[in-house]
Design a protein around this motif. Structure first.
Motif, PDB file in Angstrom:
ATOM      1  N   GLU A 193      17.722  -5.777  43.285  1.00  0.00           N
ATOM      2  CA  GLU A 193      18.446  -6.478  44.104  1.00  0.00           C
ATOM      3  C   GLU A 193      19.590  -7.321  43.472  1.00  0.00           C
ATOM      4  O   GLU A 193      20.619  -7.660  44.067  1.00  0.00           O
ATOM      5  N   ASP A 194      19.513  -7.487  42.156  1.00  0.00           N
ATOM      6  CA  ASP A 194      20.600  -8.391  41.447  1.00  0.00           C
ATOM      7  C   ASP A 194      21.218  -7.298  40.269  1.00  0.00           C
ATOM      8  O   ASP A 194      21.744  -7.667  39.209  1.00  0.00           O
ATOM      9  N   GLY A 195      21.102  -6.072  40.651  1.00  0.00           N
ATOM     10  CA  GLY A 195      21.838  -5.150  39.773  1.00  0.00           C
ATOM     11  C   GLY A 195      20.932  -4.076  39.062  1.00  0.00           C
ATOM     12  O   GLY A 195      19.398  -4.073  39.337  1.00  0.00           O
ATOM     13  N   LEU A 196      21.353  -3.062  38.645  1.00  0.00           N
ATOM     14  CA  LEU A 196      20.765  -1.872  37.746  1.00  0.00           C
ATOM     15  C   LEU A 196      19.867  -2.512  36.684  1.00  0.00           C
ATOM     16  O   LEU A 196      20.080  -3.293  35.936  1.00  0.00           O
ATOM     17  N   ARG A 197      18.659  -1.961  36.875  1.00  0.00           N
ATOM     18  CA  ARG A 197      17.653  -1.987  35.559  1.00  0.00           C
ATOM     19  C   ARG A 197      17.220  -0.769  34.929  1.00  0.00           C
ATOM     20  O   ARG A 197      16.517   0.230  35.800  1.00  0.00           O
ATOM     21  N   LEU A 198      17.461  -0.546  33.727  1.00  0.00           N
ATOM     22  CA  LEU A 198      16.807   0.495  33.119  1.00  0.00           C
ATOM     23  C   LEU A 198      15.383   0.238  32.540  1.00  0.00           C
ATOM     24  O   LEU A 198      15.109  -0.948  32.028  1.00  0.00           O
ATOM     25  N   PHE A 199      14.041   0.839  32.851  1.00  0.00           N
ATOM     26  CA  PHE A 199      12.940   0.371  32.584  1.00  0.00           C
ATOM     27  C   PHE A 199      12.051   1.310  31.917  1.00  0.00           C
ATOM     28  O   PHE A 199      12.548   2.704  31.710  1.00  0.00           O
ATOM     29  N   ASP A 200      10.912   0.978  31.547  1.00  0.00           N
ATOM     30  CA  ASP A 200      10.070   2.040  30.665  1.00  0.00           C
ATOM     31  C   ASP A 200      10.198   2.678  29.461  1.00  0.00           C
ATOM     32  O   ASP A 200      10.789   3.870  29.391  1.00  0.00           O
ATOM     33  N   TYR A 201      10.189   1.677  28.543  1.00  0.00           N
ATOM     34  CA  TYR A 201      10.405   2.287  27.262  1.00  0.00           C
ATOM     35  C   TYR A 201       9.131   2.590  26.368  1.00  0.00           C
ATOM     36  O   TYR A 201       8.946   2.655  25.341  1.00  0.00           O
ATOM     37  N   GLY A 202       7.996   3.183  27.347  1.00  0.00           N
ATOM     38  CA  GLY A 202       6.901   3.527  26.888  1.00  0.00           C
ATOM     39  C   GLY A 202       7.024   4.478  25.798  1.00  0.00           C
ATOM     40  O   GLY A 202       6.123   4.705  25.028  1.00  0.00           O
ATOM     41  N   LEU A 203       7.883   5.530  25.947  1.00  0.00           N
ATOM     42  CA  LEU A 203       8.096   6.592  25.116  1.00  0.00           C
ATOM     43  C   LEU A 203       9.065   6.352  23.789  1.00  0.00           C
ATOM     44  O   LEU A 203       9.527   7.186  23.012  1.00  0.00           O
ATOM     45  N   GLY A 204       9.580   4.822  24.020  1.00  0.00           N
ATOM     46  CA  GLY A 204      10.506   4.588  23.088  1.00  0.00           C
ATOM     47  C   GLY A 204      10.336   4.378  21.564  1.00  0.00           C
ATOM     48  O   GLY A 204       8.941   4.398  21.219  1.00  0.00           O
ATOM     49  N   GLN A 205      11.179   4.474  20.714  1.00  0.00           N
ATOM     50  CA  GLN A 205      10.785   4.406  19.305  1.00  0.00           C
ATOM     51  C   GLN A 205      12.225   3.756  18.549  1.00  0.00           C
ATOM     52  O   GLN A 205      13.437   3.685  18.960  1.00  0.00           O
ATOM     53  N   PRO A 206      11.918   2.967  17.640  1.00  0.00           N
ATOM     54  CA  PRO A 206      13.022   2.259  16.702  1.00  0.00           C
ATOM     55  C   PRO A 206      13.599   3.359  15.895  1.00  0.00           C
ATOM     56  O   PRO A 206      12.919   4.348  15.513  1.00  0.00           O
ATOM     57  N   VAL A 207      14.854   3.180  15.693  1.00  0.00           N
ATOM     58  CA  VAL A 207      15.344   4.419  14.801  1.00  0.00           C
ATOM     59  C   VAL A 207      14.939   3.928  13.261  1.00  0.00           C
ATOM     60  O   VAL A 207      14.196   2.977  13.029  1.00  0.00           O
ATOM     61  N   GLU A 208      15.049   4.705  12.323  1.00  0.00           N
ATOM     62  CA  GLU A 208      14.317   5.088  11.132  1.00  0.00           C
ATOM     63  C   GLU A 208      14.670   3.813  10.313  1.00  0.00           C
ATOM     64  O   GLU A 208      15.970   3.256  10.382  1.00  0.00           O
ATOM     65  N   GLY A 209      13.959   2.943   9.605  1.00  0.00           N
ATOM     66  CA  GLY A 209      13.953   1.961   9.089  1.00  0.00           C
ATOM     67  C   GLY A 209      14.110   0.580   9.943  1.00  0.00           C
ATOM     68  O   GLY A 209      13.823  -0.734   9.183  1.00  0.00           O
ATOM     69  N   LEU A 210      14.008   0.728  11.296  1.00  0.00           N
ATOM     70  CA  LEU A 210      13.955  -0.576  12.063  1.00  0.00           C
ATOM     71  C   LEU A 210      12.380  -0.960  12.453  1.00  0.00           C
ATOM     72  O   LEU A 210      11.820   0.155  12.871  1.00  0.00           O
ATOM     73  N   LEU A 211      12.188  -2.296  12.242  1.00  0.00           N
ATOM     74  CA  LEU A 211      10.925  -2.461  12.444  1.00  0.00           C
ATOM     75  C   LEU A 211       9.611  -1.712  11.840  1.00  0.00           C
ATOM     76  O   LEU A 211       8.901  -1.083  12.606  1.00  0.00           O
ATOM     77  N   PRO A 212       9.725  -1.725  10.502  1.00  0.00           N
ATOM     78  CA  PRO A 212       8.829  -0.636   9.796  1.00  0.00           C
ATOM     79  C   PRO A 212       7.228  -0.937  10.020  1.00  0.00           C
ATOM     80  O   PRO A 212       6.501   0.133  10.099  1.00  0.00           O
ATOM     81  N   GLY A 213       7.013  -2.123  10.556  1.00  0.00           N
ATOM     82  CA  GLY A 213       5.561  -2.298  10.534  1.00  0.00           C
ATOM     83  C   GLY A 213       5.170  -2.108  12.229  1.00  0.00           C
ATOM     84  O   GLY A 213       3.902  -2.071  12.306  1.00  0.00           O
ATOM     85  N   LEU A 214       5.859  -1.688  12.844  1.00  0.00           N
ATOM     86  CA  LEU A 214       5.902  -1.419  14.402  1.00  0.00           C
ATOM     87  C   LEU A 214       4.904  -0.202  14.498  1.00  0.00           C
ATOM     88  O   LEU A 214       5.253   0.864  14.125  1.00  0.00           O
ATOM     89  N   PRO A 215       3.974  -0.150  15.294  1.00  0.00           N
ATOM     90  CA  PRO A 215       3.063   0.929  15.637  1.00  0.00           C
ATOM     91  C   PRO A 215       4.152   1.944  16.428  1.00  0.00           C
ATOM     92  O   PRO A 215       4.778   1.539  17.095  1.00  0.00           O
ATOM     93  N   ARG A 216       4.226   3.257  16.016  1.00  0.00           N
ATOM     94  CA  ARG A 216       4.995   4.312  16.640  1.00  0.00           C
ATOM     95  C   ARG A 216       4.272   5.505  17.077  1.00  0.00           C
ATOM     96  O   ARG A 216       3.105   5.525  16.763  1.00  0.00           O
ATOM     97  N   LEU A 217       4.867   6.112  18.333  1.00  0.00           N
ATOM     98  CA  LEU A 217       4.114   7.114  18.852  1.00  0.00           C
ATOM     99  C   LEU A 217       4.449   8.303  17.858  1.00  0.00           C
ATOM    100  O   LEU A 217       5.325   8.844  17.695  1.00  0.00           O
ATOM    101  N   CYS A 218       3.048   8.825  17.411  1.00  0.00           N
ATOM    102  CA  CYS A 218       3.130   9.779  16.241  1.00  0.00           C
ATOM    103  C   CYS A 218       3.425  11.108  17.032  1.00  0.00           C
ATOM    104  O   CYS A 218       2.448  11.601  17.593  1.00  0.00           O
TER     105      CYS A 218
END
Length: 331
Positions: A193-218
């Motif tokens: 209603e108030d504009g476009l939304r991109l959602f569902d980053y469930g398969l997203g990943q950080p680029v190499e070196g960003l948030l190194p302690g974050l669990p990643r989809l292996c």
């Protein structure tokens, strides 16, 4: 939310599914082999002692999204105490690190503060049921796949440009912060209603070196994609990159402009075998000045896909040249 959890290859038909495909590799540690937490109980009516589930909004192999009432906000008189809750499906939640992957989605999306990216309010675990869940803004509106069903001939330029700029801006912003989406498709974009939304980053990943302690989809354990929007390199087992997001986004933009998928709804591997890229033509409602950039973004080979979301955004922001400019160009 339109994922599918499978332990076999995708459909053998020539047409690629628009569902997210999960292939569980033989190396995946199954719950029976590695029990690290209590067995899940059924989803309770109230999660975290605060969120009362009202109804199911969407379901897939990885998770389900519910409409819920925030009882705390309601207690303090908030006239709009409604939120969306995302939980893992029973099958997926049985894996020992599944909750960590849901937290990874939260950690990535919570970094993004953009008007066209869904807002996340929190990540919690309901202790009695051992159910992890995300709290998100409740969105109301059409997803782009629903819009395309209503507009089978595609969108006129002014409408196409408005949606494209918002979507390109959201993904360009995500990439600038090192966040890759990983599953861009029409059903993961909503015209709220108030504009476009991109959602569902469930398969997203950080680029190499960003948030190194974050669990990643292996991806040695889980191969995840939506066949008709997955870049060729993902289908061949390469890691997720910004270029793969660009390919998926280009397919969505082409579809919005023409009403049809650029490669007859086939996967990139099938389309390349049929040389469908040689038959691509500019959609009638896409201005000529946008076509070279979009055509580059649709390249099967990653090395030839030499354009970023920010560069695509700059092109789509340009107004089509007027009649006088076109005359000067010809002469």
């Amino acid at each position: 939310m339109s994922e599918q959890l499978l332990d076999a290859p995708p459909l053998a038909s020539n047409e690629a599914s628009d569902l997210t495909y999960f292939a569980l590799a033989a190396t995946a540690a199954k719950p029976a082999e590695k029990a690290t937490r209590p067995v899940l109980s059924e989803l309770p009516e109230v999660l975290g002692g605060r969120y009362k589930i009202e109804r199911l909004l969407g379901v897939g192999g990885m998770g389900a999204v519910y409409r819920a009432r925030d009882l705390l906000r309601e207690q303090f008189g908030d006239p709009e105490p409604y939120v969306a809750l995302k939980t893992l499906s029973d099958d997926f939640a049985e894996y020992p690190d599944a909750n960590a992957l849901l937290y990874s989605e939260f950690a990535l999306t919570a970094r993004l503060n953009h008007p066209h990216v869904v807002r996340l309010f929190g990540f919690e675990v309901d202790v009695p049921s051992q159910r992890a869940f995300l709290i998100l803004e409740l969105l109301k509106g059409l997803t782009l796949d629903q819009l395309l069903c209503e507009r089978p001939e595609g969108l006129p330029w002014r409408e196409l440009q408005e949606i494209s700029i918002a979507l390109l801006d959201a993904l360009s912003y995500s990439h600038s912060l090192g966040v890759l989406h990983g599953d861009l498709k029409p059903s993961n974009v909503m015209l709220a209603e108030d504009g476009l939304r991109l959602f569902d980053y469930g398969l997203g990943q950080p680029v190499e070196g960003l948030l190194p302690g974050l669990p990643r989809l292996c991806r040695n354990r889980f191969t995840a994609w939506t066949p008709r929007y997955a870049a060729l390199e993902l289908l061949d087992g390469a890691p997720l990159t910004a270029a793969a997001d660009v390919y998926a986004l280009a397919c969505v933009l082409y579809e919005l402009a023409s009403g049809r998928h650029p490669f007859r709804r086939l996967s990139a591997k099938q389309a390349k075998a049929l040389e469908l890229d040689q038959r691509l033509q500019r959609p009638e409602q896409l201005p000529p000045h946008c076509w070279p950039a979009l055509r580059t973004a649709l390249a099967f080979d990653e090395a030839q896909r030499g354009i970023s979301c920010a560069q695509l955004l700059a092109v789509f922001r340009q107004p089509p040249p007027g009649r006088w400019s076109r005359w000067l160009g010809r002469h």
